[in-house]
Design a protein around this motif. Sequence first.
Motif, PDB file in Angstrom:
ATOM      1  N   PHE A   2       0.845  -1.184   0.000  1.00 26.18           N
ATOM      2  CA  PHE A   2       0.000   0.000   0.000  1.00 26.18           C
ATOM      3  C   PHE A   2       0.884   1.240   0.000  1.00 26.18           C
ATOM      4  N   PHE A   3       0.288   2.390  -0.373  1.00 26.80           N
ATOM      5  CA  PHE A   3       0.986   3.675  -0.322  1.00 26.80           C
ATOM      6  C   PHE A   3       0.338   4.503   0.787  1.00 26.80           C
ATOM      7  N   PRO A   4       1.121   4.978   1.748  1.00 26.25           N
ATOM      8  CA  PRO A   4       0.571   5.732   2.888  1.00 26.25           C
ATOM      9  C   PRO A   4      -0.315   6.886   2.431  1.00 26.25           C
ATOM     10  N   GLY A   5      -1.509   6.970   3.021  1.00 25.17           N
ATOM     11  CA  GLY A   5      -2.438   8.059   2.735  1.00 25.17           C
ATOM     12  C   GLY A   5      -3.246   7.867   1.466  1.00 25.17           C
ATOM     13  N   ARG A   6      -3.021   6.754   0.743  1.00 29.61           N
ATOM     14  CA  ARG A   6      -3.768   6.508  -0.496  1.00 29.61           C
ATOM     15  C   ARG A   6      -4.578   5.221  -0.381  1.00 29.61           C
ATOM     16  N   ILE A   7      -5.660   5.146  -1.178  1.00 31.39           N
ATOM     17  CA  ILE A   7      -6.544   3.967  -1.152  1.00 31.39           C
ATOM     18  C   ILE A   7      -5.849   2.777  -1.808  1.00 31.39           C
ATOM     19  N   ALA A   8      -5.840   1.647  -1.125  1.00 30.75           N
ATOM     20  CA  ALA A   8      -5.372   0.379  -1.691  1.00 30.75           C
ATOM     21  C   ALA A   8      -6.575  -0.557  -1.784  1.00 30.75           C
ATOM     22  N   SER A   9      -6.558  -1.483  -2.734  1.00 27.34           N
ATOM     23  CA  SER A   9      -7.726  -2.347  -2.906  1.00 27.34           C
ATOM     24  C   SER A   9      -7.328  -3.733  -3.403  1.00 27.34           C
ATOM     25  N   PHE A  10      -8.250  -4.682  -3.243  1.00 28.29           N
ATOM     26  CA  PHE A  10      -8.120  -6.038  -3.773  1.00 28.29           C
ATOM     27  C   PHE A  10      -9.529  -6.617  -3.897  1.00 28.29           C
ATOM     28  N   THR A  11      -9.638  -7.771  -4.561  1.00 24.00           N
ATOM     29  CA  THR A  11     -10.955  -8.386  -4.796  1.00 24.00           C
ATOM     30  C   THR A  11     -11.041  -9.738  -4.115  1.00 24.00           C
ATOM     31  N   ILE A  12     -12.269 -10.109  -3.762  1.00 20.43           N
ATOM     32  CA  ILE A  12     -12.556 -11.414  -3.162  1.00 20.43           C
ATOM     33  C   ILE A  12     -13.653 -12.077  -3.986  1.00 20.43           C
ATOM     34  N   ASP A  13     -13.424 -13.345  -4.371  1.00 27.17           N
ATOM     35  CA  ASP A  13     -14.389 -14.097  -5.168  1.00 27.17           C
ATOM     36  C   ASP A  13     -14.884 -15.290  -4.348  1.00 27.17           C
ATOM     37  N   THR A  14     -16.184 -15.264  -3.966  1.00 28.90           N
ATOM     38  CA  THR A  14     -16.770 -16.349  -3.170  1.00 28.90           C
ATOM     39  C   THR A  14     -17.762 -17.187  -3.977  1.00 28.90           C
ATOM     40  N   ASN A  58     -23.091 -11.639  -7.374  1.00 24.21           N
ATOM     41  CA  ASN A  58     -22.613 -12.983  -7.720  1.00 24.21           C
ATOM     42  C   ASN A  58     -21.392 -13.400  -6.902  1.00 24.21           C
ATOM     43  N   GLY A  59     -21.315 -12.952  -5.655  1.00 19.47           N
ATOM     44  CA  GLY A  59     -20.233 -13.396  -4.779  1.00 19.47           C
ATOM     45  C   GLY A  59     -18.913 -12.680  -4.984  1.00 19.47           C
ATOM     46  N   HIS A  60     -18.904 -11.582  -5.754  1.00 14.99           N
ATOM     47  CA  HIS A  60     -17.672 -10.819  -6.007  1.00 14.99           C
ATOM     48  C   HIS A  60     -17.653  -9.561  -5.110  1.00 14.99           C
ATOM     49  N   TYR A  61     -16.560  -9.372  -4.390  1.00 17.57           N
ATOM     50  CA  TYR A  61     -16.428  -8.238  -3.481  1.00 17.57           C
ATOM     51  C   TYR A  61     -15.174  -7.437  -3.833  1.00 17.57           C
ATOM     52  N   VAL A  62     -15.257  -6.115  -3.592  1.00 16.94           N
ATOM     53  CA  VAL A  62     -14.089  -5.234  -3.721  1.00 16.94           C
ATOM     54  C   VAL A  62     -13.828  -4.639  -2.333  1.00 16.94           C
ATOM     55  N   VAL A  63     -12.590  -4.800  -1.846  1.00 14.09           N
ATOM     56  CA  VAL A  63     -12.208  -4.298  -0.536  1.00 14.09           C
ATOM     57  C   VAL A  63     -11.223  -3.141  -0.718  1.00 14.09           C
ATOM     58  N   SER A  64     -11.523  -2.021  -0.064  1.00 13.02           N
ATOM     59  CA  SER A  64     -10.636  -0.857  -0.112  1.00 13.02           C
ATOM     60  C   SER A  64     -10.253  -0.460   1.308  1.00 13.02           C
ATOM     61  N   TYR A  65      -9.010  -0.010   1.487  1.00 14.93           N
ATOM     62  CA  TYR A  65      -8.582   0.451   2.804  1.00 14.93           C
ATOM     63  C   TYR A  65      -7.542   1.564   2.627  1.00 14.93           C
ATOM     64  N   LYS A  66      -7.355   2.375   3.664  1.00 16.81           N
ATOM     65  CA  LYS A  66      -6.360   3.449   3.618  1.00 16.81           C
ATOM     66  C   LYS A  66      -5.609   3.497   4.937  1.00 16.81           C
ATOM     67  N   ILE A  67      -4.263   3.440   4.833  1.00 18.83           N
ATOM     68  CA  ILE A  67      -3.390   3.526   6.006  1.00 18.83           C
ATOM     69  C   ILE A  67      -2.571   4.808   5.870  1.00 18.83           C
ATOM     70  N   PRO A  68      -2.694   5.738   6.820  1.00 18.63           N
ATOM     71  CA  PRO A  68      -2.029   7.052   6.661  1.00 18.63           C
ATOM     72  C   PRO A  68      -0.527   7.022   6.906  1.00 18.63           C
ATOM     73  N   ASP A  69      -0.030   6.010   7.632  1.00 22.46           N
ATOM     74  CA  ASP A  69       1.378   6.013   8.027  1.00 22.46           C
ATOM     75  C   ASP A  69       2.141   4.849   7.392  1.00 22.46           C
ATOM     76  N   ARG A  70       3.492   4.995   7.453  1.00 21.73           N
ATOM     77  CA  ARG A  70       4.355   3.929   6.928  1.00 21.73           C
ATOM     78  C   ARG A  70       4.531   2.869   8.017  1.00 21.73           C
TER      79      ARG A  70
END
Length: 454
Positions: A378-390, A419-431
Amino acid sequence: MRDLGQQFYQIKFKPKMEGVHTLSILHKDAHIVGSPFQFTVGVFSDGGAHKVRATGVGIARGETNTVNSFNIYTREAGAGQLSMAIEGPSKAAVEFHDHKDGNCHVDYKVTQPGEYLFAIKFNDVHIADSPFKVFIAPATGEARKLELASFHDQGVPAGKAFTFTVLTHRAKGHLEAKVVTTNNEVETIDIVPIEEGESYALRFVPKCAGNHYIHVTLDGAPMRDSPFRIRVGGVDSCDPTAISASGDGLKKAQTGQKCEFIVNTVNAGAGILTCQMDGPSKATLDAYELEKGYKVRYTALAPGDYFCAIKYNAIHIPGSPFRIPVEGQVLGGNGYNETSMVRLDAAAKTTKGTVVQAPTYTGDASKVEVKGAGLNKFFPGRIASFTIDTQMAGTNLLFVGVVTTKGPVEEVTVRHQGNGHYVVSYKIPDRLKGFIFINYGEKPIPGSPFAIEP
């Protein structure tokens, strides 16, 4: 009940009072096609094509160059003319046998395999569920070699993979399979070779309770006894005959006016409730829950007869379909048959109201798949994301947590895309270094927790 031979049974009962009776005929603990049947003692309240029932193996499937049979029950429809037309790959030789008691049976023979349409009419009006799709398998040939194995047709849990085996015995051709769900949706079935040319594993995940029909074909020709019925979920405790429908909206209506009726589901168990309106115009149709059932509301736009089919887990409730005469001015529609439908996942209800019961999920965490750059960087202070397929894991509760050396991350979003597909986003401000925890149900998915770093 008497066995008359040649696969005929005679049923006798002695009614004690006048009125509408409901006759349920079950085979292997499941209603046969058309059941439950209406049987009126005394004066008929309503007749017509919508009260005719077609039932039997021959209206679902058959074989070429073989006499296939099914029954047509016309007693409740009153006097009228019965007719049938069969369209398909070959011409059908048809014989009617009238038993003079409001019941007849049909024998037919065709020479080519494939899908046939059976249009059954009473006084030139289609009967309930007509036209029927009938799958005809070759009496001889490659598809006849196919054999079903490891097939359990009852008590299949929803949300969990159902697997069975087809033995092909070196039959030549392209093997295909599909399933028609309780909601009449068609889904393909995954086919994986166990031993090439000899046996194949077929797998799909049923999403809801009710009767499902599995079609297995070889070069388009159905194998023997296809389609196969399986009962998913708590169908055994579901009783469509316990349901009743009442209200002025089932008796008559005016165009442009909102009409309503009540569907009482007390003691019927949980199931899929569908209401379908067929008539000269589409009807605005909706429903909402009551303490002991559901209220259905509709507005018709053109005058004429409308037919309301009410089904519970794909089985007509007693009296369904109902004929509703609509009067008034033409406000819409084209005068031809148009369809509207509402579908509800009906909860189990008792005389005291809805049974409050938490759902049970059985999805398999080991079959959940994840991907995306945000799983490890991830990059500090920016949105990071990934997908989950169930999608292949069945139904369960998804838990996602992101932590760093400072504790849980404040901003984590999980969005279901369908259809069981999810997108997860998170943001971490620090290193900081951290971990992503993903559980499906009570178990972690493969690879969890995932280490992340800036």
